[in-house]
Design a protein around this motif. Structure first.
Motif, short mmCIF file in Angstrom:
data_model
loop_
_atom_site.label_atom_id
_atom_site.label_comp_id
_atom_site.label_asym_id
_atom_site.label_seq_id
_atom_site.Cartn_x
_atom_site.Cartn_y
_atom_site.Cartn_z
N SER A 259 30.16 32.40 30.47
CA SER A 259 29.59 33.51 31.24
C SER A 259 29.88 33.23 32.69
O SER A 259 29.70 32.10 33.15
N VAL A 260 30.31 34.23 33.42
CA VAL A 260 30.71 34.00 34.81
C VAL A 260 29.98 34.97 35.73
O VAL A 260 29.52 36.02 35.31
N ALA A 261 29.88 34.61 37.01
CA ALA A 261 29.19 35.47 37.97
C ALA A 261 29.94 35.45 39.31
O ALA A 261 29.37 35.09 40.33
N PRO A 262 31.22 35.85 39.31
CA PRO A 262 31.96 35.81 40.58
C PRO A 262 31.61 36.99 41.47
O PRO A 262 31.02 37.98 41.00
N LYS A 263 32.00 36.89 42.72
CA LYS A 263 31.81 38.04 43.63
C LYS A 263 32.82 39.12 43.27
O LYS A 263 32.55 40.30 43.39
N LEU A 264 34.02 38.69 42.85
CA LEU A 264 35.08 39.64 42.50
C LEU A 264 35.72 39.24 41.17
O LEU A 264 36.12 38.08 41.00
N TYR A 265 35.81 40.19 40.25
CA TYR A 265 36.42 39.95 38.94
C TYR A 265 37.53 40.97 38.76
O TYR A 265 37.28 42.18 38.80
N ILE A 266 38.76 40.51 38.63
CA ILE A 266 39.87 41.43 38.45
C ILE A 266 40.33 41.31 37.00
O ILE A 266 40.84 40.27 36.57
N ALA A 267 40.11 42.38 36.22
CA ALA A 267 40.44 42.37 34.79
C ALA A 267 41.81 43.02 34.59
O ALA A 267 41.99 44.20 34.88
N CYS A 268 42.76 42.23 34.11
CA CYS A 268 44.13 42.73 33.98
C CYS A 268 44.51 42.83 32.50
O CYS A 268 44.51 41.81 31.79
N GLY A 269 44.81 44.01 32.03
CA GLY A 269 45.22 44.18 30.64
C GLY A 269 44.13 43.80 29.67
O GLY A 269 44.38 43.17 28.64
N ILE A 270 42.90 44.17 30.02
CA ILE A 270 41.71 43.84 29.20
C ILE A 270 41.06 45.17 28.79
O ILE A 270 40.79 46.02 29.64
N SER A 271 40.80 45.33 27.48
CA SER A 271 40.29 46.63 27.02
C SER A 271 38.82 46.84 27.35
O SER A 271 38.38 47.97 27.53
N GLY A 272 38.04 45.74 27.40
CA GLY A 272 36.61 45.88 27.70
C GLY A 272 35.75 45.80 26.45
O GLY A 272 34.69 46.44 26.38
N ALA A 273 36.17 44.99 25.47
CA ALA A 273 35.37 44.79 24.25
C ALA A 273 34.02 44.19 24.63
O ALA A 273 33.92 43.41 25.58
N THR A 274 32.98 44.56 23.85
CA THR A 274 31.62 44.10 24.21
C THR A 274 31.54 42.57 24.25
O THR A 274 30.84 42.03 25.10
N GLN A 275 32.28 41.90 23.37
CA GLN A 275 32.20 40.43 23.35
C GLN A 275 32.77 39.82 24.63
O GLN A 275 32.41 38.73 25.02
N HIS A 276 33.70 40.52 25.26
CA HIS A 276 34.22 40.03 26.54
C HIS A 276 33.27 40.41 27.67
O HIS A 276 32.90 39.56 28.50
N VAL A 277 32.85 41.67 27.68
CA VAL A 277 32.00 42.17 28.77
C VAL A 277 30.68 41.39 28.84
O VAL A 277 30.13 41.20 29.93
N ALA A 278 30.21 40.88 27.70
CA ALA A 278 28.96 40.10 27.68
C ALA A 278 29.05 38.89 28.61
O ALA A 278 28.03 38.42 29.12
N GLY A 279 30.26 38.43 28.89
CA GLY A 279 30.42 37.25 29.75
C GLY A 279 30.59 37.56 31.21
O GLY A 279 30.69 36.65 32.04
N ILE A 280 30.64 38.86 31.57
CA ILE A 280 30.88 39.19 32.99
C ILE A 280 29.78 40.07 33.58
O ILE A 280 29.97 40.68 34.62
N THR A 281 28.62 40.07 32.91
CA THR A 281 27.54 40.94 33.41
C THR A 281 27.05 40.47 34.78
O THR A 281 26.45 41.25 35.52
N GLY A 282 27.31 39.22 35.13
CA GLY A 282 26.86 38.70 36.43
C GLY A 282 27.86 38.95 37.54
O GLY A 282 27.60 38.57 38.69
N ALA A 283 29.00 39.57 37.25
CA ALA A 283 30.02 39.79 38.30
C ALA A 283 29.54 40.86 39.28
O ALA A 283 28.97 41.87 38.87
N ASP A 284 29.77 40.62 40.57
CA ASP A 284 29.31 41.58 41.59
C ASP A 284 30.19 42.82 41.64
O ASP A 284 29.71 43.93 41.79
N TYR A 285 31.51 42.61 41.56
CA TYR A 285 32.44 43.71 41.80
C TYR A 285 33.61 43.56 40.83
O TYR A 285 34.24 42.51 40.78
#
Ligand SMILES: Cc1cc2nc3c(=O)[nH]c(=O)nc-3n(C[C@H](O)[C@H](O)[C@H](O)COP(=O)(O)OP(=O)(O)OC[C@H]3O[C@@H](n4cnc5c(N)ncnc54)[C@H](O)[C@@H]3O)c2cc1C
Length: 325
Positions: A259-285
């Protein structure tokens, strides 16, 4: 009913790790008007103690001794147990780092207490602290309460937001000269080997450029790495490129990764499956780059770019480099 909460703030090279500062936030919720005390254990932890105050602890108990220079289950668990016996907190919150996951349940067992694992939510209901943890691979969110006199919880990194630091905030730092008797130290650390999983510090990163299946090959991750380097960040990945053998598992972000909480998360070629998104809920932008305009990652992104990442990412890198001069 207000409670006194201990928060173990883990230090690495004298500085507080993010997760310890993050979990001061749910500790304030659990305290319900009571006191939040940070506990730092290590050798040379003064700066970490000051950080804990700035990020919201009312006071800090510092156990600072050469014996704690290297992590050891027995010495750390012993120190925490002694502090709990002396100060009687209602609950002890520990971040889910490898060390935290190791010694928190040991300390809890020594005190005959329960320990809730993998906590991603904390609330207070009818005077009891309710701990929410994902179970069955995230299919169910389980709420648990603990009936012990002192309850232990291991809280997931990236699941809670750090408070804005207040460097001017004052708070007492209490030194506790606890050491562990030599005959109580059963595990001897003979060597510390930094494996790749430790060198990929996703949990601490302010900028993450993450790649999914859309990156297309191991070689193409170099394009993401260039952007990450230009932004002073690190790269991460979804499970798909890991399973394809393009990048090591240490980079995996998501429900069964980090699980990550960066100020900036750049998702490249990522569909946004719930199992992935669960790890980026702490991202600011979140910035998402995907060639499919209907990709669900765009639902959670602050900025969406519809396009081929192999073309878009190099342009972004060149622009960042230009801006930095
Ligand atoms: C129990 C369980 C646990 C899991 N844990 C995790 C986990 O921790 N982390 C995780 O990530 N996944 C996890 N998964 C897998 C998860 O369900 C998804 O399969 C995975 O996240 C998909 O990864 P992806 O987005 O990279 O790939 P895909 O879903 O295949 O998406 C690829 C995307 O790339 C886009 N694309 C393709 N080419 C380009 C291009 N050139 N330019 C721009 N965009 C392009 C496509 O339009 C597509 O949207 C788990 C699954 C299960 C069942």
């Amino acid at each position: 009913m207000s409670k006194n909460i201990f928060v173990y703030v883990e230090a690495a090279e004298g500085k507080a790790k993010n997760v310890g500062l993050e979990i001061l936030t749910p500790a304030r919720v659990a305290a319900d008007g009571g006191e939040v005390t940070a506990v730092v254990i290590g050798n040379g932890v003064e700066e970490a103690a000051k950080q804990a105050i700035a990020f919201g602890a009312d006071k800090v108990i510092a156990v600072d001794d050469a014996q704690y220079a290297t992590y050891n289950t027995d010495t750390y668990a012993n120190a925490l147990v002694e502090l709990v016996k002396k100060y009687n907190p209602n609950a002890v919150f520990v971040g889910a780092t490898p060390d935290g996951k190791d010694f928190a349940p040991v300390a809890a067992a020594k005190l005959g207490s329960g320990c809730v694992a993998n906590v991603t939510g904390v609330a207070v209901e009818d005077g009891k602290i309710v701990y929410t943890s994902p179970v069955y691979a995230g299919a169910i969110l389980n709420d648990a309460v603990c009936e012990s006199d002192v309850e232990f919880a291991v809280l997931r990194s990236g699941a809670f937001k750090k408070a804005e630091p207040d460097e001017a905030k004052a708070g007492e730092i209490i030194a506790e000269p606890i050491t562990c008797a030599a005959d109580a130290i059963r595990a001897k650390v003979v060597d510390v080997v930094k494996e790749i999983s430790e060198t990929v510090n996703l949990e601490e990163a302010d900028v993450i450029v993450a790649g999914g299946r859309g990156v297309g090959s191991a070689e193409n991750f170099a394009i993401l790495k260039e952007l990450a380097d230009a932004l002073g960040g690190v790269i991460g990945a979804t499970r798909a490129p890991i399973e394809a053998g393009w990048i090591s598992r240490a980079y995996q972000i998501g429900q069964s990764g980090k699980s990550v909480a960066p100020k900036l998360y750049i998702a490249c070629g990522i569909s946004g499956a719930t199992q992935h998104v669960a790890g980026i809920t702490g991202a600011d932008y979140i910035v998402a780059i995907n060639k499919d305009e209907d990709a669900s990652i765009f639902d959670i992104a602050n900025v969406g770019i519809v396009g081929n990442l192999l073309e878009v990412v190099p342009v972004l890198t060149a622009e960042v480099k230009k801006l930095k001069g």
